[in-house]
Design a protein around this motif. Structure first.
Motif, PDB file in Angstrom:
ATOM      1  N   GLN A  53       0.719  -1.205  -0.042  1.00 38.31           N
ATOM      2  CA  GLN A  53      -0.180   0.310  -0.062  1.00 38.31           C
ATOM      3  C   GLN A  53       0.603   1.381   0.102  1.00 38.31           C
ATOM      4  OE1 GLN A  53      -3.120  -1.082  -0.670  1.00 38.31           O
ATOM      5  NE2 GLN A  53      -2.171  -2.860  -0.040  1.00 38.31           N
ATOM      6  N   PHE A  54       1.911   1.011   1.062  1.00 37.28           N
ATOM      7  CA  PHE A  54       2.876   2.488   0.012  1.00 37.28           C
ATOM      8  C   PHE A  54       3.550   2.466  -1.107  1.00 37.28           C
ATOM      9  CE2 PHE A  54       3.154   0.966   4.893  1.00 37.28           C
ATOM     10  CZ  PHE A  54       2.362   2.573   5.809  1.00 37.28           C
ATOM     11  N   LEU A  55       3.550   1.406  -1.687  1.00 37.10           N
ATOM     12  CA  LEU A  55       4.079   2.011  -3.595  1.00 37.10           C
ATOM     13  C   LEU A  55       2.958   3.603  -3.741  1.00 37.10           C
ATOM     14  CD1 LEU A  55       4.362  -1.765  -4.460  1.00 37.10           C
ATOM     15  CD2 LEU A  55       5.578  -0.392  -3.583  1.00 37.10           C
ATOM     16  N   SER A  56       3.859   3.534  -5.074  1.00 39.42           N
ATOM     17  CA  SER A  56       3.916   4.529  -6.116  1.00 39.42           C
ATOM     18  C   SER A  56       2.093   4.125  -7.006  1.00 39.42           C
ATOM     19  CB  SER A  56       4.848   5.366  -6.755  1.00 39.42           C
ATOM     20  OG  SER A  56       4.615   4.485  -7.447  1.00 39.42           O
ATOM     21  N   SER A  57       1.549   5.257  -7.218  1.00 35.99           N
ATOM     22  CA  SER A  57       0.186   4.535  -7.702  1.00 35.99           C
ATOM     23  C   SER A  57       0.492   4.067  -9.403  1.00 35.99           C
ATOM     24  CB  SER A  57      -0.638   5.779  -7.725  1.00 35.99           C
ATOM     25  OG  SER A  57      -1.565   6.446  -6.690  1.00 35.99           O
ATOM     26  N   VAL A  62       0.447  -1.726 -12.262  1.00 34.20           N
ATOM     27  CA  VAL A  62       1.562  -2.264 -12.666  1.00 34.20           C
ATOM     28  C   VAL A  62       2.127  -3.008 -12.089  1.00 34.20           C
ATOM     29  CG1 VAL A  62       3.942  -2.913 -13.733  1.00 34.20           C
ATOM     30  CG2 VAL A  62       3.091  -0.548 -13.646  1.00 34.20           C
ATOM     31  N   TRP A  63       1.878  -2.961 -10.862  1.00 31.95           N
ATOM     32  CA  TRP A  63       1.828  -4.494  -9.524  1.00 31.95           C
ATOM     33  C   TRP A  63       0.736  -4.759  -9.073  1.00 31.95           C
ATOM     34  CZ3 TRP A  63       6.410  -7.649 -10.566  1.00 31.95           C
ATOM     35  CH2 TRP A  63       7.286  -7.039 -10.769  1.00 31.95           C
ATOM     36  N   ARG A  64      -0.382  -5.171  -9.778  1.00 34.32           N
ATOM     37  CA  ARG A  64      -2.186  -5.219  -9.548  1.00 34.32           C
ATOM     38  C   ARG A  64      -2.123  -6.765  -8.588  1.00 34.32           C
ATOM     39  NH1 ARG A  64      -2.603  -3.110 -14.360  1.00 34.32           N
ATOM     40  NH2 ARG A  64      -3.940  -4.566 -15.337  1.00 34.32           N
ATOM     41  N   TRP A  65      -1.667  -7.204  -9.744  1.00 30.03           N
ATOM     42  CA  TRP A  65      -1.695  -8.618  -9.916  1.00 30.03           C
ATOM     43  C   TRP A  65      -1.198  -9.221  -9.003  1.00 30.03           C
ATOM     44  CZ3 TRP A  65       2.430 -12.191  -9.467  1.00 30.03           C
ATOM     45  CH2 TRP A  65       3.417 -11.250  -9.702  1.00 30.03           C
ATOM     46  N   VAL A  66       0.348  -8.610  -8.029  1.00 34.56           N
ATOM     47  CA  VAL A  66       0.565  -9.291  -7.011  1.00 34.56           C
ATOM     48  C   VAL A  66      -0.269  -8.476  -5.353  1.00 34.56           C
ATOM     49  CG1 VAL A  66       2.230  -8.775  -5.229  1.00 34.56           C
ATOM     50  CG2 VAL A  66       2.905  -8.435  -7.671  1.00 34.56           C
ATOM     51  N   GLN A  67      -0.858  -7.639  -5.816  1.00 38.00           N
ATOM     52  CA  GLN A  67      -1.409  -7.837  -4.397  1.00 38.00           C
ATOM     53  C   GLN A  67      -2.659  -8.601  -4.861  1.00 38.00           C
ATOM     54  OE1 GLN A  67      -4.032  -3.805  -2.964  1.00 38.00           O
ATOM     55  NE2 GLN A  67      -4.636  -4.481  -4.762  1.00 38.00           N
ATOM     56  N   GLY A  68      -3.477  -9.250  -5.664  1.00 37.39           N
ATOM     57  CA  GLY A  68      -4.415  -9.715  -6.056  1.00 37.39           C
ATOM     58  C   GLY A  68      -3.956 -11.848  -4.995  1.00 37.39           C
ATOM     59  N   PHE A  69      -2.600 -11.904  -5.406  1.00 40.92           N
ATOM     60  CA  PHE A  69      -2.422 -12.617  -4.966  1.00 40.92           C
ATOM     61  C   PHE A  69      -2.477 -12.957  -3.708  1.00 40.92           C
ATOM     62  CE2 PHE A  69       0.851 -15.210  -3.576  1.00 40.92           C
ATOM     63  CZ  PHE A  69       1.069 -16.769  -4.683  1.00 40.92           C
ATOM     64  N   LEU A  70      -1.821 -11.540  -3.175  1.00 41.32           N
ATOM     65  CA  LEU A  70      -1.074 -11.466  -1.665  1.00 41.32           C
ATOM     66  C   LEU A  70      -2.593 -12.025  -0.899  1.00 41.32           C
ATOM     67  CD1 LEU A  70       1.013  -8.668  -1.143  1.00 41.32           C
ATOM     68  CD2 LEU A  70       1.812 -11.564  -0.722  1.00 41.32           C
ATOM     69  N   ILE A  71      -3.809 -11.413  -1.449  1.00 41.05           N
ATOM     70  CA  ILE A  71      -5.084 -11.723  -0.862  1.00 41.05           C
ATOM     71  C   ILE A  71      -5.622 -12.886  -0.986  1.00 41.05           C
ATOM     72  CG2 ILE A  71      -7.887 -10.912  -0.806  1.00 41.05           C
ATOM     73  CD1 ILE A  71      -7.049  -8.122  -1.783  1.00 41.05           C
ATOM     74  N   MET A  72      -5.098 -13.421  -2.310  1.00 45.26           N
ATOM     75  CA  MET A  72      -5.736 -14.977  -2.293  1.00 45.26           C
ATOM     76  C   MET A  72      -5.032 -15.824  -1.373  1.00 45.26           C
ATOM     77  SD  MET A  72      -5.784 -17.754  -5.537  1.00 45.26           S
ATOM     78  CE  MET A  72      -3.581 -17.374  -5.569  1.00 45.26           C
ATOM     79  N   PHE A  73      -3.696 -15.548  -1.064  1.00 45.09           N
ATOM     80  CA  PHE A  73      -2.682 -16.764  -0.591  1.00 45.09           C
ATOM     81  C   PHE A  73      -3.131 -16.154   1.314  1.00 45.09           C
ATOM     82  CE2 PHE A  73       1.105 -17.730   1.697  1.00 45.09           C
ATOM     83  CZ  PHE A  73       1.282 -18.920   0.765  1.00 45.09           C
ATOM     84  N   PHE A  74      -3.672 -15.430   2.029  1.00 46.64           N
ATOM     85  CA  PHE A  74      -3.960 -14.610   2.507  1.00 46.64           C
ATOM     86  C   PHE A  74      -5.100 -15.537   2.950  1.00 46.64           C
ATOM     87  CE2 PHE A  74      -6.423 -12.265   6.057  1.00 46.64           C
ATOM     88  CZ  PHE A  74      -5.526 -12.409   7.187  1.00 46.64           C
TER      89      PHE A  74
END
Length: 696
Positions: A53-57, A62-74
């Motif tokens: 969440q501290f990354l720039s917009s 660009v790395w929005r898929w990483v956020q989705g992956f982390l939510i899924m993994f959590f």
């Protein structure tokens, strides 16, 4: 078809959360990850999500898929954590971690005694275990069986007992394809059982009672007493109790089988259908007050109260609990003026229920309920719109038919997988039985309301019994038709997935005119038939001996290809319940559908030979004369407690293994086991080790 019109999952947030939660539950149950490892993984995923969440917009995009992956993994890790902690064996105060045979236990009966043929049964919680003269508080539940005439009249819900008798673990029968009773009990926190005579327990002073639970039991008892007092007929009373509050102890077994064979067993097994009828009744009552300003707030409160009261009185079983949660989401959404998305509502209710108890995922009623509701929501309107009737009566009939047809689309694969049968006349039986069951349910509610008026209650009971008799007669007559049931269907997990793929692809093709969906349906169908053909071919050459674990009964199947020959007690073949519960799952598993009689098998003390393997059946005292050469056999099956010693068998026969079937008493089996141990002979106790299965 809403989910086909917009394939984006952004509108269905709970579906996106539910999928990884289910994945975590399944992974944890079958792989049994370390709790520490799962916690660490969840913490890492959460920490990385926060840092993200501290990354720039720009980088977030660009790395929005990483956020989705982390939510899924959590949420996968969350599913693992919930499953681990819900398992009673992992809880720090589980009595199984402290109890040793000989310890005194303090237990509380958690329900009124249920009468069985030769005993009384009750669920009990283990409150404490006495270790070195000190009481250790514990959790966990056991099944307690009281020998008839040993349970005093004072025993009931809340009674506390002191037990010294050793507990017995709950085990499966070991019969191939049989219901996993041990896992079922574990999912309900039950891990042991005990059988008590009058001098094997002490009633402690006082009772441990939950006030709300006591009131619910009192309401159930009052409702049952009212029905028993006013509804004549054993079958009619049993079905009335099951239909109203899910009380199934008085149901006729043959009648239940008839309802199952004709595809209307959901009427007996209390479910969302019953809650839907109550919900419809409440909406009808409040329709008279829709112009009143107070009804906007009173209506949802009263409806929710009635629905949850009915759910609790009915025992809060998963199928009706799911519906109560779903209706709660819908009613609250409507009262707040928000239109709810049914798919998201279903996912939200499933998410909440699985967080509460992840083991609901293995409940077939839970699965069927969701499959039926999703199927109706998705396919009812397209099916209904295919045919138009100007006549209002025909239109209403077609509407009910469309609902019934729609419900089958996604439930048939589940039915095939779990029940191995397909009712061919489900449309006709549901068309008659479902509306009639609704009238009966409303009649029972009226009966409860007028129960204090003796004469009126009596006539109301007679009217309800008449309607139930009509419904029972109709279902039994439909079941008697030779083509009413397609039976002995074995479908694997892979084949079930392929069936769902075929079904969904066909629906997409018909409703969206998609060529890709049509090709996909053909691929799934071809893969299904290839898998099925391979399975059939593999079983066509099988040769098996199965000695079933059936309490106090002798039952043996010799399976050759798709045929089986049975030997054993005649009651096993005559009693539909025994045959369907113990024998049918094995025959379905091995695709043995055709019966073949071997006259040599049914006779006493006979030997048969299959593929150069000799099987000797002994159920009477052995008469032999000492001989220089022993008789060579491969397997000796002892049944019916014959007066035979192991020494006699060794002197008369040269054999590889002894099998003691479940018709022998346990004390005799223990004697035989000692004899085998002293002579270093191989043996198999069916009662203690489960069914004996051997390739011939």
């Amino acid at each position: 078809m809403p989910f086909l019109q917009n394939t984006s999952l952004k509108k269905y947030p709970f579906i996106r959360l539910l999928a990884p939660l289910i994945a975590g539950i399944i992974l944890q149950w079958y792989l049994q990850f370390s709790f520490t490892a799962v916690i660490v993984c969840a913490a890492i995923a959460l920490a990385l999500f926060i840092l993200f969440q501290f990354l720039s917009s720009a980088k977030k995009y660009v790395w929005r898929w990483v956020q989705g992956f982390l939510i899924m993994f959590f949420f996968i890790a969350t599913g693992c954590i919930i499953t681990y902690t819900k398992d009673i064996r992992h809880q720090p105060q589980w009595f199984g971690k402290y109890y040793q045979p000989g310890n005194t236990m303090l237990v509380t009966l958690e329900e009124p005694l249920v009468e069985k043929d030769k005993s009384y049964k009750a669920l009990a919680s283990v409150n404490a275990v006495k270790i070195n003269n000190e009481w250790k508080n514990t959790t966990g539940e056991i099944l307690v069986y009281f020998k008839k005439d040993s349970a005093g009249p004072s025993l009931g819900y809340g009674s506390q007992l002191l037990l010294d008798k050793g507990l017995q673990p709950i085990t499966n029968s070991g019969n191939p394809g049989a219901f996993d009773y041990m896992r079922y009990c574990l999912f309900h926190n039950i891990t042991s059982q005990v059988f008590l005579k009058q001098d094997e327990y002490t009633v402690a002073a006082g009772k441990n009672i939950n006030w709300l639970q006591q009131q619910l039991f009192s309401i159930r008892t009052a409702a049952i007493n009212t029905l028993q007092k006013n509804i004549p007929g054993r079958k009619e009373l049993g079905l009335a109790e099951a239909l109203l509050i899910g009380y199934q102890n008085d149901l006729d077994r043959e009648l239940v089988q008839a309802y199952s064979n004709t595809g209307v067993v959901h009427i007996i097994a209390i479910s969302g259908l019953h809650l839907g009828m109550i919900y419809g009744l409440m909406l009808g009552i409040f329709s008279f007050f829709k112009r009143q300003r107070w009804s906007k707030w009173v209506k949802p409160i009263v409806i929710l109260f009635v629905l949850w009261a009915f759910t609790l009185v009915a025992g809060a079983v998963p199928s009706i609990l799911r519906s109560a949660v779903m209706f709660t989401f819908i009613i609250i959404g409507e009262s707040l003026g928000r239109k709810t998305n049914m798919y998201n509502t279903l996912a939200a209710s499933a998410f909440c229920m699985l967080v509460y108890n992840p083991f609901f995922l293995w409940d077939v009623g839970f699965l069927l309920s969701y499959a039926a509701v999703i199927s109706i929501v998705t396919f009812m309107r397209p099916i209904y719109n295919r045919i138009y009737f100007q006549n209002k009566i025909l239109e209403a009939i077609w509407g009910l038919t469309a609902v019934t047809l729609a419900a089958q689309v996604l439930t048939i694969p589940v039915i095939l997988f779990y029940f191995h049968q397909l009712p061919t006349l489900f449309l006709v039986t549901n068309f008659v039985a479902v509306p009639l069951s609704g009238i009966i349910l409303y009649g029972e509610l009226i009966l409860l309301c007028v129960s204090f008026l003796g004469g009126i209650a009596k006539w109301a009971g007679i009217a309800v019994a008449f309607l139930i008799r009509m419904m029972n007669g109709f279902v039994e007559n439909m079941n008697a038709l030779p083509f009413s049931l397609w039976d002995n269907l074995k479908v694997s997990v892979t084949q079930t997935v392929l069936l769902y793929g075929f079904t969904i692809a066909v629906c997409v093709w018909l409703m969206k005119k998609s060529t890709k969906a049509f090709v996909g349906s053909l691929i799934c169908l071809a893969a299904f038939f290839i898998s099925l053909s391979v399975d059939i071919i593999q079983h066509s050459t099988q040769q098996k001996l199965v000695v079933y674990n059936m309490p106090k009964q002798s039952a043996v199947d010799i399976i050759q290809g798709n045929k089986y020959a049975f030997t054993g007690d005649s009651i096993v073949q005559q009693d539909n319940f025994l045959r369907n519960f113990h024998l049918k799952p094995c025959r379905t598993l091995y695709r043995a559908a055709q019966e073949e009689n071997f006259s040599t098998v049914s006779a006493a003390n006979k030997c048969i030979e299959i593929n150069n393997k000799k099987i000797l059946f002994l159920n009477t005292p052995l008469q032999y004369y000492p001989a220089n050469d022993k008789i060579n056999v491969d397997i000796i099956i002892l049944s019916k407690n014959p007066s035979i010693s192991i020494n006699q068998l060794q002197h008369a026969f040269q054999f590889k293994e002894l099998v003691f079937d479940s018709s022998n008493p346990l004390w005799k089996i223990e004697q035989w086991k000692k004899g085998c141990d002293s002579l270093h002979l191989r043996f198999h106790s069916v009662t203690q080790q489960g069914a004996f299965v051997m390739d011939l």
